[in-house]
Design an enzyme around this catalytic site. Structure first.
Site, short mmCIF file in Angstrom:
data_model
loop_
_atom_site.label_atom_id
_atom_site.label_comp_id
_atom_site.label_asym_id
_atom_site.label_seq_id
_atom_site.Cartn_x
_atom_site.Cartn_y
_atom_site.Cartn_z
N TYR A 346 0.80 -1.24 0.00
CA TYR A 346 0.00 0.00 0.00
C TYR A 346 0.82 1.28 0.00
CZ TYR A 346 -2.73 -3.41 2.89
OH TYR A 346 -3.35 -4.51 3.42
N CYS A 373 14.77 -10.73 -2.75
CA CYS A 373 15.20 -10.52 -4.12
C CYS A 373 14.07 -9.90 -4.94
CB CYS A 373 15.67 -11.84 -4.73
SG CYS A 373 17.08 -12.47 -3.81
#
Ligand SMILES: *Cc1c(COP(=O)(O)O)cnc(C)c1O
Length: 443
Positions: A346, A373
């Site tokens: 968000y 990653c």
């Protein structure tokens, strides 16, 4: 001398639980965060139990003061669910919201009384409904017709009459900083009031022999910083209860107004004291009740975030710091989106500080990166912080809600431990995952 942090606001529940000690270290619940990091390792979730209990008590007291005690506060366990938290909610006299068999199972194991629980969700599987009904759950908040029929059938085959509340979309949608009143309600949740679906569901539910229609429910959003949308929803829902009586002679005793009360994540957020929500909402309800000559309904509220978010912090160890001249400086920590996906999801903003330099001025800005990653694995961009070095401890504040409960094992990272501090005492509420835990289900 303890210095208080800038995060302080005029909340009903203050943020005095985080502070800075004589060593310039951040403290929480009377404990030095550096000691906690040393003893339990990082990343580490730390929750101030005294804060959580105080927040529970404030809601109970506010219902007493502003609504004559004719109501219950239910902790929305999806915000932070583990056995220790369920026990606290039970001890403080709260009810409990669960949204899955997993949360229900956790709460039952913690000894939470089933009859004080409410089961939510827009698509509860049949086996979970059956587990809830046979466990003696207090209320199921039915979301749609298919579910009403399923609850009726399962309750019948268990020889039970199940109490239900109906989830209704009142046409008030609240966002973080504003709200809209929608004509046509577009939501995956509940029966729309405007279309007549809600009233049809009420008529249907009272005819089902194995159901008892106890109440109606709405939940208009989360992290709401304004009392207006709650008042509007309370008015509309109380009016709906009066309509059910006037048009169909149906009595609805309970009004559940959901959760969503906002908290201060950064100094930009200015939530009203939680007391104001209760005060305004009860005024809105009693206004409609006296105009329509309706007895006051028994109310439920369902705070999640506001009970646990400010109580929690996350501690990380700072690793690589990479300056890209003229662009930004990345500061990497030993956790990230796997223990707090809220920035990635968000863009949520957090206040952070270097726990071992907590009293120093924030002279730098860092983009705080996790170790996954993924380029999107960030905890914040250009965050004001003290001058940092590898080995420092970074504290992210107000992580008590929707962090541990949203944590994943992405990249096969272990979920951090949760420790509770309480006026200087420390206990482990959730152990750090082990590599054995990680491969436990692998065949
Ligand atoms: C998520 C949720 C809550 C809690 O919301 P907070 O913003 O954490 O207070 C309450 N009720 C329902 C039905 C929810 O889905």
């Amino acid at each position: 001398m303890e210095t208080s942090l800038q995060l302080k606001g005029d909340h009903m529940v203050s943020n005095d639980h985080v502070s800075v000690n004589a060593h310039n270290h951040l403290t929480i619940g009377g404990k030095d965060t550096l000691e906690l990091a040393r003893e339990f390792g990082t990343p580490l979730y730390v929750m101030d139990e005294a804060f959580v209990r105080a927040a529970c008590r404030h809601y109970v007291a506010a219902i007493k003061t502003h609504y004559d005690g004719k109501g219950l506060a239910a902790f929305a366990s999806k915000a932070f669910c583990c056995k220790a938290m369920c026990k606290i909610a039970a001890e403080e006299g709260l009810a409990l919201d669960v949204v899955s068999k997993g949360e229900l199972f956790t709460a039952l194991l913690a000894g939470f009384p089933a009859d004080r629980m409410l089961f939510h969700g827009n698509n509860k599987p049949a086996d979970e409904l059956e587990f809830a009904i046979t466990s003696g759950i207090g209320r199921i908040v039915a979301d749609n017709i298919n579910e009403l029929e399923q609850i009726n059938t399962i309750a019948g085959s268990c020889g039970k009459r199940q109490s239900v509340q109906l989830r209704i979309t009142p046409g008030v949608e609240a966002h973080t900083h504003d709200y809209v009143r929608t004509g046509q309600t577009d939501s995956k949740f509940g029966f729309a009031l405007q279309t007549g679906d809600a009233m049809r569901a009420v008529q249907m539910a009272v005819r089902m022999p194995n159901l008892r229609l106890s109440g109606v429910h709405c939940h208009i959003g989360s992290q709401i910083l304004d009392v207006q949308p709650f008042m509007l929803a309370a008015e509309i829902m109380t009016g709906f209860i009066a309509d059910a009586r006037d048009q169909h002679n149906i009595t609805i005793e309970e009004l559940n107004l959901g959760g969503g009360f906002g908290i201060r994540y950064t100094e930009q957020d200015n939530p009203p004291p939680h007391e104001d929500f209760l005060h305004s909402v009860s005024r809105a309800i009693s206004g409609v009740c006296s105009a329509r000559n309706l007895p006051l309904p028994f109310i439920y509220i369902e705070p999640g975030r506001s009970i646990v978010a400010p109580a929690g912090i996350t501690l990380y160890t700072v690793g690589a710091i990479k300056e890209i001249p003229g662009i930004r400086t990345y500061l990497s920590v030993d956790g990230g989106m796997a223990d707090n996906p809220r920035y990635a999801l968000y863009g949520s903003q957090y206040e952070m500080l270097i726990a071992n330099k907590a009293g120093a001025e924030k002279t730098k800005r860092y983009t705080v990166a996790g170790r996954c990653c993924e380029s999107g694995d960030l905890l914040g961009k250009d965050v004001p912080l003290q001058d940092a070095a590898a080995g420092d401890i970074l504290a992210v504040l107000a992580t008590g809600a929707y962090n541990y409960s949203m944590a994943s094992n992405y990249n096969r990272l272990l979920k951090p431990a949760v420790v509770f501090v309480n006026n200087g005492a420390v206990r482990v509420a959730v152990k750090r995952q082990s590599y054995e835990d990680l491969i436990q289900s692998d065949e």
